[in-house]
Motif scaffolding. Structure first.
Motif, PDB file in Angstrom:
ATOM      1  N   SER A   1      -2.924  12.937   5.089  1.00  0.00           N
ATOM      2  CA  SER A   1      -3.207  11.637   4.484  1.00  0.00           C
ATOM      3  C   SER A   1      -3.084  11.855   2.978  1.00  0.00           C
ATOM      4  O   SER A   1      -3.994  12.362   2.330  1.00  0.00           O
ATOM      5  CB  SER A   1      -4.615  11.162   4.857  1.00  0.00           C
ATOM      6  N   ARG A   2      -1.954  11.457   2.422  1.00  0.00           N
ATOM      7  CA  ARG A   2      -1.572  11.980   1.116  1.00  0.00           C
ATOM      8  C   ARG A   2      -2.358  11.386  -0.048  1.00  0.00           C
ATOM      9  O   ARG A   2      -2.652  12.079  -1.029  1.00  0.00           O
ATOM     10  CB  ARG A   2      -0.076  11.725   0.904  1.00  0.00           C
ATOM     11  N   TYR A   3      -2.700  10.118   0.034  1.00  0.00           N
ATOM     12  CA  TYR A   3      -3.337   9.453  -1.106  1.00  0.00           C
ATOM     13  C   TYR A   3      -4.759   8.990  -0.798  1.00  0.00           C
ATOM     14  O   TYR A   3      -5.665   9.203  -1.585  1.00  0.00           O
ATOM     15  CB  TYR A   3      -2.494   8.266  -1.556  1.00  0.00           C
ATOM     16  N   SER A   4      -4.946   8.283   0.298  1.00  0.00           N
ATOM     17  CA  SER A   4      -6.284   7.858   0.713  1.00  0.00           C
ATOM     18  C   SER A   4      -6.672   8.666   1.940  1.00  0.00           C
ATOM     19  O   SER A   4      -5.837   8.923   2.812  1.00  0.00           O
ATOM     20  CB  SER A   4      -6.307   6.358   1.009  1.00  0.00           C
ATOM     21  N   TYR A   5      -7.946   9.047   2.007  1.00  0.00           N
ATOM     22  CA  TYR A   5      -8.324  10.107   2.930  1.00  0.00           C
ATOM     23  C   TYR A   5      -9.224   9.666   4.084  1.00  0.00           C
ATOM     24  O   TYR A   5      -8.987  10.023   5.234  1.00  0.00           O
ATOM     25  CB  TYR A   5      -9.048  11.224   2.166  1.00  0.00           C
ATOM     26  N   LEU A   6     -10.298   8.952   3.775  1.00  0.00           N
ATOM     27  CA  LEU A   6     -11.345   8.660   4.755  1.00  0.00           C
ATOM     28  C   LEU A   6     -11.507   7.159   4.942  1.00  0.00           C
ATOM     29  O   LEU A   6     -11.064   6.366   4.110  1.00  0.00           O
ATOM     30  CB  LEU A   6     -12.678   9.270   4.309  1.00  0.00           C
ATOM     31  N   VAL A   7     -12.168   6.775   6.020  1.00  0.00           N
ATOM     32  CA  VAL A   7     -12.364   5.368   6.361  1.00  0.00           C
ATOM     33  C   VAL A   7     -13.859   5.067   6.421  1.00  0.00           C
ATOM     34  O   VAL A   7     -14.607   5.746   7.128  1.00  0.00           O
ATOM     35  CB  VAL A   7     -11.706   5.025   7.714  1.00  0.00           C
TER      36      VAL A   7
ATOM     37  N   ALA B   1      -8.882   7.523 -13.070  1.00  0.00           N
ATOM     38  CA  ALA B   1      -9.539   8.685 -13.675  1.00  0.00           C
ATOM     39  C   ALA B   1      -9.740   9.802 -12.670  1.00  0.00           C
ATOM     40  O   ALA B   1     -10.799  10.415 -12.612  1.00  0.00           O
ATOM     41  CB  ALA B   1     -10.881   8.272 -14.275  1.00  0.00           C
ATOM     42  N   GLN B   2      -8.717  10.088 -11.868  1.00  0.00           N
ATOM     43  CA  GLN B   2      -8.904  11.088 -10.823  1.00  0.00           C
ATOM     44  C   GLN B   2      -7.697  12.020 -10.707  1.00  0.00           C
ATOM     45  O   GLN B   2      -6.589  11.671 -11.095  1.00  0.00           O
ATOM     46  CB  GLN B   2      -9.149  10.423  -9.472  1.00  0.00           C
ATOM     47  N   LEU B   3      -7.971  13.194 -10.185  1.00  0.00           N
ATOM     48  CA  LEU B   3      -6.936  14.146  -9.801  1.00  0.00           C
ATOM     49  C   LEU B   3      -6.966  14.231  -8.285  1.00  0.00           C
ATOM     50  O   LEU B   3      -8.028  14.383  -7.680  1.00  0.00           O
ATOM     51  CB  LEU B   3      -7.221  15.527 -10.403  1.00  0.00           C
ATOM     52  N   LYS B   4      -5.802  14.135  -7.654  1.00  0.00           N
ATOM     53  CA  LYS B   4      -5.708  14.276  -6.205  1.00  0.00           C
ATOM     54  C   LYS B   4      -4.881  15.526  -5.898  1.00  0.00           C
ATOM     55  O   LYS B   4      -3.772  15.682  -6.413  1.00  0.00           O
ATOM     56  CB  LYS B   4      -5.055  13.040  -5.572  1.00  0.00           C
ATOM     57  N   VAL B   5      -5.444  16.380  -5.047  1.00  0.00           N
ATOM     58  CA  VAL B   5      -4.774  17.634  -4.695  1.00  0.00           C
ATOM     59  C   VAL B   5      -4.745  17.771  -3.176  1.00  0.00           C
ATOM     60  O   VAL B   5      -5.770  17.589  -2.515  1.00  0.00           O
ATOM     61  CB  VAL B   5      -5.502  18.857  -5.302  1.00  0.00           C
ATOM     62  N   ASN B   6      -3.579  18.066  -2.642  1.00  0.00           N
ATOM     63  CA  ASN B   6      -3.415  18.324  -1.211  1.00  0.00           C
ATOM     64  C   ASN B   6      -3.012  19.775  -1.005  1.00  0.00           C
ATOM     65  O   ASN B   6      -2.152  20.298  -1.730  1.00  0.00           O
ATOM     66  CB  ASN B   6      -2.339  17.411  -0.615  1.00  0.00           C
ATOM     67  N   MET B   7      -3.624  20.406  -0.010  1.00  0.00           N
ATOM     68  CA  MET B   7      -3.344  21.811   0.261  1.00  0.00           C
ATOM     69  C   MET B   7      -3.239  22.055   1.765  1.00  0.00           C
ATOM     70  O   MET B   7      -3.863  21.352   2.561  1.00  0.00           O
ATOM     71  CB  MET B   7      -4.486  22.705  -0.263  1.00  0.00           C
TER      72      MET B   7
ATOM     73  N   PRO C   1      -3.390  10.437 -12.511  1.00  0.00           N
ATOM     74  CA  PRO C   1      -3.273   8.972 -12.531  1.00  0.00           C
ATOM     75  C   PRO C   1      -1.863   8.483 -12.879  1.00  0.00           C
ATOM     76  O   PRO C   1      -1.392   7.485 -12.312  1.00  0.00           O
ATOM     77  CB  PRO C   1      -4.292   8.558 -13.596  1.00  0.00           C
ATOM     78  N   LEU C   2      -1.187   9.183 -13.774  1.00  0.00           N
ATOM     79  CA  LEU C   2       0.170   8.759 -14.129  1.00  0.00           C
ATOM     80  C   LEU C   2       1.146   8.987 -12.988  1.00  0.00           C
ATOM     81  O   LEU C   2       2.094   8.211 -12.797  1.00  0.00           O
ATOM     82  CB  LEU C   2       0.639   9.489 -15.390  1.00  0.00           C
ATOM     83  N   ASP C   3       0.929  10.042 -12.205  1.00  0.00           N
ATOM     84  CA  ASP C   3       1.761  10.257 -11.020  1.00  0.00           C
ATOM     85  C   ASP C   3       1.565   9.118 -10.021  1.00  0.00           C
ATOM     86  O   ASP C   3       2.521   8.621  -9.417  1.00  0.00           O
ATOM     87  CB  ASP C   3       1.409  11.583 -10.349  1.00  0.00           C
ATOM     88  N   LEU C   4       0.312   8.712  -9.828  1.00  0.00           N
ATOM     89  CA  LEU C   4       0.023   7.633  -8.883  1.00  0.00           C
ATOM     90  C   LEU C   4       0.589   6.305  -9.373  1.00  0.00           C
ATOM     91  O   LEU C   4       1.037   5.482  -8.567  1.00  0.00           O
ATOM     92  CB  LEU C   4      -1.482   7.520  -8.663  1.00  0.00           C
ATOM     93  N   GLU C   5       0.575   6.103 -10.668  1.00  0.00           N
ATOM     94  CA  GLU C   5       1.173   4.882 -11.211  1.00  0.00           C
ATOM     95  C   GLU C   5       2.679   4.865 -10.949  1.00  0.00           C
ATOM     96  O   GLU C   5       3.237   3.840 -10.539  1.00  0.00           O
ATOM     97  CB  GLU C   5       0.909   4.776 -12.711  1.00  0.00           C
TER      98      GLU C   5
END
Length: 539
Positions: free
Chosen positions: A74-80, A326-332, A465-469
């Motif tokens: 789930s690359r951008y949003s994670y939980l429900v 205002a966030q950093l998102k990291v997938n591993m 944030p700029l990547d997400l934009e």
């Protein structure tokens, strides 16, 4: 194994759209647009969804981001949490979530000894963890009392999210708890946290729910942090955050199926470029990936995009203030979970819930002050969880058999302004500093546990944030499209919180009142507003 960068399931494009006129044209095929499409088409309206990308889903997608590795993250949003069961049932969605066995684990060092706070695994285990960390039972008792209060609020507020907006006084009456009302709606959440809790680490764990995707201090007089906190504790009427089985893309695939089964036309690779309306009839102009242009007429236009994008489509002035994420998102992807310095906790428990890093109360205040002053936090706060511990179906069988696991990290207090001069360099600097904070609580570096992709590269990616934009057109990288609002009516909100200055143009994305998060609520409410308008379906 799976191919690199596999996109979410593409929907067959209709080129051009099947009709020249629709009851409703929905701009954007994210989850809210699909919810609106399914409801309207199910009610007999003719519906067209125009999606810019070659697939539906928006930010609620599952992808294989690492070349040659069959792990669907789930690359951008994670939980429900905020998705009402009402929507799942009414649309007949084939979609499920699973509860996490642990709510959170927060590592710490006390007296030169590695320790931590584990919340979950049963009340007695949680009580023992509080006592071991804080030296007594008072913090656990305060925790129980505090979250009993938020639970009562959740039970009363959550059902209102799919109803017409209540007046502020009506919502206050429904909550029927003056202390909780004051804590959440009138005073900065920092006041309640400091009054109820004494331990810095416990205070920080509570505060984090007020800061996800929100750049604010605990005592911000705007109460922006309170609005964020409220949305994080009311979901489902319980405040639980659950794991989507099959990944977040399973939800949007189910929604696309429901919308198409109801009769909606979903056209991918078509970007809406202009909306013109006289309040009763509208025309939507679009262009295709190949550069062709066209237009369709509509009685209603529902925009599943940001308020900024809506203003651009209408030719209006952009909303103020400008949105800023205002966030950093990291997938591993890991070969195995890392060992912890705190040996009293199994890594499978620690990472099954939300793993808090550098999120003590004082650390959060320092990180905010540093970022507000224009520098990266010296100890970047973040939180991590492991989807595959709860739902291993996102991994190919051979990966699961080898013990591979996914990790998703969400960093706080890193506003877009910090990345404007050199996004790539600052991303690299922030990622290293964030992983250093994690490594301080591990018995081995996290990089030693990373899997490698088909080209021999470590399986890790980071998004600023700029990547997400750039990738998702989130304004300023803001995951909620703009600052969240309290879920009650004001002079500007309209009846459903989706209305605009134009009677037949509605906002059905995260920027609507009661938007934000993966909920489907704005999509549902925009559809209800259209149906309530009482126009008969076109012939």
């Amino acid at each position: 194994m799976g191919a690199a960068n596999v996109l979410p399931r593409a929907m067959p494009a209709l080129s051009p759209p099947a009709r020249t006129s629709y009851d409703a044209v929905i701009v954007g095929g994210g989850h809210n647009g699909l919810v609106a499409a399914a409801y309207l088409a199910g009610a007999g309206r003719t519906v067209l969804v125009l999606e810019r990308l070659g697939h539906t889903g928006g930010a609620a997608v599952s992808t294989r981001p690492f070349a040659g590795v069959d792990a669907r993250l789930s690359r951008y949003s994670y939980l429900v949490s905020l998705l009402p069961r009402k929507i799942v049932d009414e649309l007949g969605l084939r979609f499920a979530v699973r509860k996490r066995t642990v709510s959170s684990y927060t590592p710490a060092e006390r007296g030169g000894r590695a320790t931590g706070l584990l919340v979950g695994g049963g009340a007695e285990r949680t009580r023992e963890s509080f006592a071991a960390l804080t030296g007594g039972d008072s913090e656990y008792a305060a925790w129980q009392s505090f979250y009993a209060s938020t639970l009562r609020v959740a039970e009363r507020v959550f059902p209102t999210l799919t109803e017409p907006l209540p007046a502020r006084a009506e919502l206050r009456s429904r909550i029927d708890d003056e202390a909780a009302w004051r804590m959440l709606f009138e005073e900065p959440i920092g006041v309640a946290i400091e009054e109820r809790f004494a331990d810095d680490l416990v205070r920080g764990v509570v505060l984090t729910d007020a800061l996800i995707g929100t750049f604010a201090d605990a005592h911000d007089p705007s109460l922006l942090q309170n609005r964020c906190f409220l949305y994080h504790v009311v979901g489902g009427g319980t405040g639980d955050w659950d794991v989507p089985v099959g990944g977040m893309g399973a939800l949007t695939d189910a929604l696309a199926d429901a919308a198409r089964a109801a009769g909606a036309d979903i056209v991918t690779g078509h970007e809406a470029t202009r909306v013109e309306t006289d309040g009763a009839h509208a025309e939507v102009t679009f262009c295709t990936e190949e550069g062709a242009t066209g237009s369709v007429a509509a009685r209603h236009v529902l925009v599943n995009a940001s308020p900024q994008a809506l203003a651009t489509l209408l030719g209006d002035a952009p909303p103020a203030p400008a949105a800023e994420g205002a966030q950093l998102k990291v997938n591993m992807l890991l070969r195995r979970l890392p060992r912890l310095r705190d040996r009293s906790v199994d890594p499978r428990d620690a990472f099954a819930g939300t793993f808090h890093i550098a999120e003590g109360y004082g650390q959060l205040a320092t990180a905010y002050a540093e970022a507000a002053g224009g520098t990266l936090p010296s100890a970047p706060p973040s939180e991590i969880y492991c989807h595959s511990l709860t739902d291993p179906s996102i991994l190919a069988p051979e990966l699961a058999a080898r013990g591979c696991q996914t990790l998703t990290l969400f960093g706080l207090h890193t506003p877009a302004r910090l990345f404007t001069e050199d996004n790539d360099a600052v991303r690299d600097e922030l990622l290293k500093a964030t992983l250093d904070q994690l490594d301080a609580h591990l018995a081995e570096p996290i990089t030693d546990c990373l899997a490698v992709d088909g080209d021999g590269r470590p399986c890790i990616e980071a998004k600023t944030p700029l990547d997400l934009e750039r990738e998702l057109r989130l304004p300023g990288g803001h995951i909620f499209h703009r600052d969240l609002a309290f879920p009650h009516a004001t002079a500007e909100t309209g009846r459903w919180g989706v209305e605009t200055a134009h009677a037949n143009v509605l906002l059905c994305g995260a920027g609507a009142v009661r938007g934000g998060g993966v909920s489907g609520v704005p999509g549902h409410n925009a559809a209800m507003a259209v149906l309530e308008a009482g126009r008969a379906p076109a012939g």
